[in-house]
Design a protein around this motif. Structure first.
Motif, PDB file in Angstrom:
ATOM      1  N   UNK A 140       0.836  -1.210   0.000  1.00 31.18           N
ATOM      2  CA  UNK A 140       0.000   0.000   0.000  1.00 31.18           C
ATOM      3  C   UNK A 140       0.875   1.266   0.000  1.00 31.18           C
ATOM      4  N   UNK A 141       0.222   2.377  -0.362  1.00 30.00           N
ATOM      5  CA  UNK A 141       0.965   3.633  -0.418  1.00 30.00           C
ATOM      6  C   UNK A 141       1.562   3.887  -1.792  1.00 30.00           C
ATOM      7  N   UNK A 142       1.337   2.950  -2.723  1.00 25.87           N
ATOM      8  CA  UNK A 142       1.837   3.136  -4.103  1.00 25.87           C
ATOM      9  C   UNK A 142       0.684   2.962  -5.089  1.00 25.87           C
ATOM     10  N   UNK A 143       0.909   3.428  -6.312  1.00 23.35           N
ATOM     11  CA  UNK A 143      -0.082   3.276  -7.384  1.00 23.35           C
ATOM     12  C   UNK A 143       0.434   2.212  -8.344  1.00 23.35           C
ATOM     13  N   UNK A 144      -0.464   1.371  -8.833  1.00 20.03           N
ATOM     14  CA  UNK A 144      -0.061   0.300  -9.728  1.00 20.03           C
ATOM     15  C   UNK A 144      -0.871   0.383 -11.022  1.00 20.03           C
ATOM     16  N   UNK A 145      -0.208   0.420 -12.193  1.00 24.48           N
ATOM     17  CA  UNK A 145      -0.963   0.338 -13.445  1.00 24.48           C
ATOM     18  C   UNK A 145      -1.657  -1.019 -13.510  1.00 24.48           C
ATOM     19  N   UNK A 146      -2.907  -1.024 -13.933  1.00 26.11           N
ATOM     20  CA  UNK A 146      -3.667  -2.283 -14.035  1.00 26.11           C
ATOM     21  C   UNK A 146      -4.526  -2.165 -15.295  1.00 26.11           C
ATOM     22  N   UNK A 147      -4.058  -2.744 -16.398  1.00 26.47           N
ATOM     23  CA  UNK A 147      -4.711  -2.504 -17.685  1.00 26.47           C
ATOM     24  C   UNK A 147      -4.703  -1.013 -17.946  1.00 26.47           C
ATOM     25  N   UNK A 148      -5.870  -0.463 -18.270  1.00 28.88           N
ATOM     26  CA  UNK A 148      -5.909   0.993 -18.491  1.00 28.88           C
ATOM     27  C   UNK A 148      -6.328   1.723 -17.210  1.00 28.88           C
ATOM     28  N   UNK A 149      -6.383   1.015 -16.092  1.00 27.13           N
ATOM     29  CA  UNK A 149      -6.757   1.626 -14.813  1.00 27.13           C
ATOM     30  C   UNK A 149      -5.517   1.806 -13.933  1.00 27.13           C
ATOM     31  N   UNK A 150      -5.704   2.552 -12.839  1.00 29.51           N
ATOM     32  CA  UNK A 150      -4.688   2.641 -11.792  1.00 29.51           C
ATOM     33  C   UNK A 150      -5.256   1.908 -10.579  1.00 29.51           C
ATOM     34  N   UNK A 151      -4.475   0.992 -10.045  1.00 30.19           N
ATOM     35  CA  UNK A 151      -4.937   0.228  -8.870  1.00 30.19           C
ATOM     36  C   UNK A 151      -4.277   0.792  -7.606  1.00 30.19           C
ATOM     37  N   UNK A 152      -5.117   1.022  -6.606  1.00 29.09           N
ATOM     38  CA  UNK A 152      -4.637   1.538  -5.312  1.00 29.09           C
ATOM     39  C   UNK A 152      -5.020   0.525  -4.228  1.00 29.09           C
ATOM     40  N   UNK A 153      -4.023  -0.183  -3.687  1.00 29.10           N
ATOM     41  CA  UNK A 153      -4.356  -1.145  -2.628  1.00 29.10           C
ATOM     42  C   UNK A 153      -4.482  -0.441  -1.279  1.00 29.10           C
ATOM     43  N   UNK A 154      -5.469  -0.840  -0.510  1.00 27.64           N
ATOM     44  CA  UNK A 154      -5.577  -0.302   0.847  1.00 27.64           C
ATOM     45  C   UNK A 154      -6.029  -1.414   1.794  1.00 27.64           C
ATOM     46  N   UNK A 155      -6.164  -1.069   3.056  1.00 30.51           N
ATOM     47  CA  UNK A 155      -6.596  -2.058   4.049  1.00 30.51           C
ATOM     48  C   UNK A 155      -8.075  -2.385   3.877  1.00 30.51           C
ATOM     49  N   UNK A 156      -8.461  -3.516   4.433  1.00 34.91           N
ATOM     50  CA  UNK A 156      -9.885  -3.864   4.477  1.00 34.91           C
ATOM     51  C   UNK A 156     -10.534  -3.052   5.601  1.00 34.91           C
ATOM     52  N   UNK A 157     -11.749  -2.538   5.396  1.00 30.12           N
ATOM     53  CA  UNK A 157     -12.399  -1.792   6.478  1.00 30.12           C
ATOM     54  C   UNK A 157     -12.471  -2.578   7.786  1.00 30.12           C
ATOM     55  N   UNK A 158     -12.579  -3.901   7.702  1.00 29.46           N
ATOM     56  CA  UNK A 158     -12.636  -4.715   8.929  1.00 29.46           C
ATOM     57  C   UNK A 158     -11.353  -4.553   9.739  1.00 29.46           C
ATOM     58  N   UNK A 159     -10.221  -4.349   9.054  1.00 32.43           N
ATOM     59  CA  UNK A 159      -8.945  -4.162   9.758  1.00 32.43           C
ATOM     60  C   UNK A 159      -8.965  -2.836  10.514  1.00 32.43           C
ATOM     61  N   UNK A 160      -9.560  -1.830   9.907  1.00 33.76           N
ATOM     62  CA  UNK A 160      -9.648  -0.529  10.590  1.00 33.76           C
ATOM     63  C   UNK A 160     -10.612  -0.615  11.771  1.00 33.76           C
TER      64      UNK A 160
END
Ligand code: URA
Length: 186
Positions: A140-160
């Protein structure tokens, strides 16, 4: 009827894996199929299985709150789905063969919605989409190209919900970043 509706009907009667034997409902999506942002969780839990909609329990309430507070959007403006459409018994992680048999539905959703930003919620969804064994704290904290999209990984709300305030603070920052990236990408 468009092909996203057809895909939803197919998922509702799907018997490609054994999760079909224990589900109440398959859980396809909620929100706007024309959304520019898509949130992807792991798999339905108990409430989702009963209602047939993703993220309707406590995790979903937090997801909606973050969408409102950090993105100044309504949850209905976003598209929300899971990697796996049927509830794994006792909320265990989905098995590789279950993911494999279900993945075509998510691919169809991604192709149809074509979001400019994808936010994966939690370790499991992030690792599955990014095809990595690294944990969420590393990716997390980085941006990842994913096809023509940008993927942003974050925590699951349950973890928060169960964790330290730091997890929620980082989720807030990831949601705010997702909004910026969405705006920057037209
Ligand atoms: N957790 C998920 O990953 N998805 C849901 O739909 C609900 C809880």
């Amino acid at each position: 009827m468009d092909s996203l509706d057809q895909l939803k009907i197919q998922a509702s009667t799907c018997v490609k894996c054994s999760l079909s034997q224990t589900r109440t409902n398959s859980v396809f999506s909620r929100g706007n199929p024309k959304a520019r942002i898509m949130f992807i969780g792991e798999a339905p839990g108990k409430n989702e299985d009963l209602e047939g909609k993703p993220f309707v329990g406590r995790s979903g309430q937090l997801l909606d709150k973050l969408i409102k507070q950090e993105m100044t959007m309504e949850p209905e403006q976003c598209y929300v789905a899971n990697v796996v459409k049927c509830r794994p018994p006792d909320n265990r992680d989905p098995k590789p063969e279950e993911v494999q048999s279900c993945f075509g539905y998510l691919e169809g959703q991604l192709n149809w919605v074509q979001p400019s930003v994808i936010v994966t919620l939690g370790n499991w969804a992030s690792r599955t989409l990014l095809e990595t064994n690294q944990g969420i704290t590393q990716i997390r904290g980085k941006l990842y190209p994913f096809g023509s999209s940008i993927l942003i990984p974050t925590y699951h709300p349950a973890a928060a919900l169960r964790g330290r305030g730091e997890v929620l603070a980082q989720m807030r920052s990831d949601f705010a970043k997702a909004k910026q990236v969405m705006e920057a990408n037209g």
